[in-house]
Design a protein around this motif. Sequence first.
Motif, mmCIF file in Angstrom:
data_model
loop_
_atom_site.group_PDB
_atom_site.id
_atom_site.type_symbol
_atom_site.label_atom_id
_atom_site.label_comp_id
_atom_site.label_asym_id
_atom_site.label_seq_id
_atom_site.Cartn_x
_atom_site.Cartn_y
_atom_site.Cartn_z
ATOM 1 N N ARG A 107 0.837 -1.206 0.000
ATOM 2 C CA ARG A 107 0.000 0.000 0.000
ATOM 3 C C ARG A 107 0.874 1.259 0.000
ATOM 4 O O ARG A 107 0.599 2.224 -0.708
ATOM 5 C CB ARG A 107 -0.930 -0.005 1.216
ATOM 6 N N TYR A 108 1.945 1.224 0.820
ATOM 7 C CA TYR A 108 2.867 2.363 0.881
ATOM 8 C C TYR A 108 3.458 2.619 -0.507
ATOM 9 O O TYR A 108 3.503 3.762 -0.978
ATOM 10 C CB TYR A 108 3.975 2.086 1.892
ATOM 11 N N ALA A 109 3.920 1.549 -1.178
ATOM 12 C CA ALA A 109 4.540 1.692 -2.500
ATOM 13 C C ALA A 109 3.547 2.250 -3.510
ATOM 14 O O ALA A 109 3.874 3.164 -4.283
ATOM 15 C CB ALA A 109 5.087 0.342 -2.974
ATOM 16 N N ALA A 110 2.325 1.726 -3.504
ATOM 17 C CA ALA A 110 1.312 2.186 -4.452
ATOM 18 C C ALA A 110 0.983 3.669 -4.230
ATOM 19 O O ALA A 110 0.884 4.449 -5.184
ATOM 20 C CB ALA A 110 0.047 1.331 -4.315
ATOM 21 N N THR A 111 0.849 4.061 -2.977
ATOM 22 C CA THR A 111 0.557 5.465 -2.655
ATOM 23 C C THR A 111 1.720 6.364 -3.075
ATOM 24 O O THR A 111 1.513 7.438 -3.655
ATOM 25 C CB THR A 111 0.288 5.621 -1.139
ATOM 26 N N TYR A 112 2.928 5.916 -2.778
ATOM 27 C CA TYR A 112 4.116 6.694 -3.136
ATOM 28 C C TYR A 112 4.192 6.893 -4.649
ATOM 29 O O TYR A 112 4.465 7.994 -5.131
ATOM 30 C CB TYR A 112 5.372 5.992 -2.621
ATOM 31 N N ILE A 113 3.934 5.834 -5.400
ATOM 32 C CA ILE A 113 3.985 5.916 -6.870
ATOM 33 C C ILE A 113 2.921 6.873 -7.381
ATOM 34 O O ILE A 113 3.204 7.730 -8.223
ATOM 35 C CB ILE A 113 3.829 4.512 -7.491
ATOM 36 N N ARG A 114 1.691 6.749 -6.884
ATOM 37 C CA ARG A 114 0.616 7.649 -7.324
ATOM 38 C C ARG A 114 0.978 9.115 -7.071
ATOM 39 O O ARG A 114 0.721 9.978 -7.902
ATOM 40 C CB ARG A 114 -0.683 7.329 -6.569
ATOM 41 N N PHE A 115 1.557 9.367 -5.919
ATOM 42 C CA PHE A 115 1.859 10.743 -5.524
ATOM 43 C C PHE A 115 3.049 11.328 -6.290
ATOM 44 O O PHE A 115 3.067 12.520 -6.578
ATOM 45 C CB PHE A 115 2.125 10.783 -4.016
ATOM 46 N N HIS A 116 4.048 10.494 -6.617
ATOM 47 C CA HIS A 116 5.293 11.018 -7.208
ATOM 48 C C HIS A 116 5.509 10.685 -8.686
ATOM 49 O O HIS A 116 6.522 11.078 -9.245
ATOM 50 C CB HIS A 116 6.495 10.489 -6.413
ATOM 51 N N GLN A 117 4.564 9.994 -9.327
ATOM 52 C CA GLN A 117 4.834 9.533 -10.683
ATOM 53 C C GLN A 117 4.917 10.655 -11.718
ATOM 54 O O GLN A 117 5.510 10.475 -12.773
ATOM 55 C CB GLN A 117 3.834 8.471 -11.115
ATOM 56 N N GLU A 118 4.379 11.813 -11.410
ATOM 57 C CA GLU A 118 4.466 12.904 -12.381
ATOM 58 C C GLU A 118 5.840 13.554 -12.415
ATOM 59 O O GLU A 118 6.218 14.149 -13.412
ATOM 60 C CB GLU A 118 3.391 13.957 -12.097
ATOM 61 N N GLU A 119 6.595 13.442 -11.302
ATOM 62 C CA GLU A 119 7.888 14.112 -11.258
ATOM 63 C C GLU A 119 9.076 13.157 -11.287
ATOM 64 O O GLU A 119 10.201 13.590 -11.453
ATOM 65 C CB GLU A 119 7.984 15.007 -10.015
ATOM 66 N N LYS A 120 8.824 11.847 -11.136
ATOM 67 C CA LYS A 120 9.933 10.892 -11.088
ATOM 68 C C LYS A 120 9.759 9.823 -12.151
ATOM 69 O O LYS A 120 8.635 9.418 -12.454
ATOM 70 C CB LYS A 120 10.006 10.209 -9.710
ATOM 71 N N SER A 121 10.879 9.338 -12.651
ATOM 72 C CA SER A 121 10.827 8.244 -13.607
ATOM 73 C C SER A 121 10.534 6.945 -12.874
ATOM 74 O O SER A 121 10.617 6.865 -11.645
ATOM 75 C CB SER A 121 12.166 8.130 -14.342
ATOM 76 N N ARG A 122 10.230 5.926 -13.640
ATOM 77 C CA ARG A 122 9.964 4.598 -13.076
ATOM 78 C C ARG A 122 11.157 4.128 -12.240
ATOM 79 O O ARG A 122 11.001 3.600 -11.154
ATOM 80 C CB ARG A 122 9.649 3.631 -14.216
ATOM 81 N N MET A 123 12.362 4.338 -12.773
ATOM 82 C CA MET A 123 13.570 3.903 -12.064
ATOM 83 C C MET A 123 13.758 4.686 -10.770
ATOM 84 O O MET A 123 14.095 4.115 -9.734
ATOM 85 C CB MET A 123 14.806 4.074 -12.953
ATOM 86 N N GLN A 124 13.524 5.984 -10.803
ATOM 87 C CA GLN A 124 13.662 6.792 -9.587
ATOM 88 C C GLN A 124 12.662 6.356 -8.517
ATOM 89 O O GLN A 124 12.998 6.323 -7.331
ATOM 90 C CB GLN A 124 13.435 8.276 -9.898
ATOM 91 N N LEU A 125 11.449 6.023 -8.928
ATOM 92 C CA LEU A 125 10.447 5.542 -7.983
ATOM 93 C C LEU A 125 10.905 4.239 -7.333
ATOM 94 O O LEU A 125 10.812 4.075 -6.113
ATOM 95 C CB LEU A 125 9.108 5.336 -8.686
ATOM 96 N N ALA A 126 11.409 3.322 -8.158
ATOM 97 C CA ALA A 126 11.870 2.029 -7.637
ATOM 98 C C ALA A 126 13.016 2.212 -6.649
ATOM 99 O O ALA A 126 13.038 1.597 -5.574
ATOM 100 C CB ALA A 126 12.294 1.121 -8.792
ATOM 101 N N ILE A 127 13.964 3.072 -6.981
ATOM 102 C CA ILE A 127 15.115 3.309 -6.096
ATOM 103 C C ILE A 127 14.658 3.931 -4.775
ATOM 104 O O ILE A 127 15.092 3.520 -3.699
ATOM 105 C CB ILE A 127 16.171 4.192 -6.800
ATOM 106 N N ALA A 128 13.767 4.910 -4.859
ATOM 107 C CA ALA A 128 13.270 5.565 -3.638
ATOM 108 C C ALA A 128 12.557 4.560 -2.729
ATOM 109 O O ALA A 128 12.737 4.579 -1.509
ATOM 110 C CB ALA A 128 12.330 6.714 -4.000
ATOM 111 N N LEU A 129 11.788 3.671 -3.320
ATOM 112 C CA LEU A 129 11.075 2.670 -2.521
ATOM 113 C C LEU A 129 12.032 1.631 -1.935
ATOM 114 O O LEU A 129 11.853 1.195 -0.805
ATOM 115 C CB LEU A 129 9.983 2.001 -3.360
ATOM 116 N N GLN A 130 13.054 1.252 -2.691
ATOM 117 C CA GLN A 130 14.071 0.331 -2.160
ATOM 118 C C GLN A 130 14.753 0.950 -0.946
ATOM 119 O O GLN A 130 14.996 0.274 0.050
ATOM 120 C CB GLN A 130 15.123 0.002 -3.223
ATOM 121 N N GLN A 131 15.069 2.235 -1.028
ATOM 122 C CA GLN A 131 15.727 2.918 0.085
ATOM 123 C C GLN A 131 14.838 2.977 1.317
ATOM 124 O O GLN A 131 15.336 3.097 2.440
ATOM 125 C CB GLN A 131 16.136 4.329 -0.331
ATOM 126 N N ARG A 132 13.545 2.872 1.123
ATOM 127 C CA ARG A 132 12.605 2.880 2.254
ATOM 128 C C ARG A 132 12.312 1.465 2.761
ATOM 129 O O ARG A 132 11.485 1.276 3.628
ATOM 130 C CB ARG A 132 11.307 3.581 1.841
#
Length: 198
Positions: A107-132
């Motif tokens: 749920r956290y990952a899905a929410t994070y992606i929805r909120f940040h997908q306009e400003e981050k690439s797919r790879m940046q989203l994946a890296i940010a979530l891995q770091q969390r």
Amino acid sequence: MFIREIKQLKKGRLLIRTDELSFPVYEKEAAAWQLSEGSELDEDTWERLCREVLNKRVIRRAMYILQQMDRTEMQLRRKLKDSNYPDRLVDVAIDYVKSYHYIDDYRYAATYIRFHQEEKSRMQLAIALQQRGVAAELIDQALDEVWEDQEASQIKKLLIRKHYDPEHMDQKEKHRIYQYLLRRGFSNSEIKRQMDLT
């Protein structure tokens, strides 16, 4: 367990350090449970202390932390450890909040992606979530189900922000912008396509 040290914390709290672990209690509790430097904390007393006091307290702490903002399991574990709770008590709190779905890494990952997908690439989203601390399979699942491919529009916005003008820029400037977009995690082919279209 031998109590090596009792350290004063804020707001009437103490940190009890044994030869095996550390845990926080209030001064009144330390007196009531006869916890003093140089004394022995036997296994029976430790079990009762956990059951009657510390398990409830670590769960309340976890709930308070989650009230502030949604967190991943790893983030919550880190916060509880920062509050001086040992692994055993952290596990109690994690099991409790998981049982009520107060933490859910998908749920956290899905929410994070929805909120940040306009400003981050797919790879940046994946890296940010891995770091969390989100597991790779949950990141992949959330990206597959939630992420809307907006790479072209994101690149266009960044080209505008970088004042990309192919007619008036030399090769070096174009290359610098291209490298910037690559570092942001956009695909090579889409960057070239958008730069050619502009």
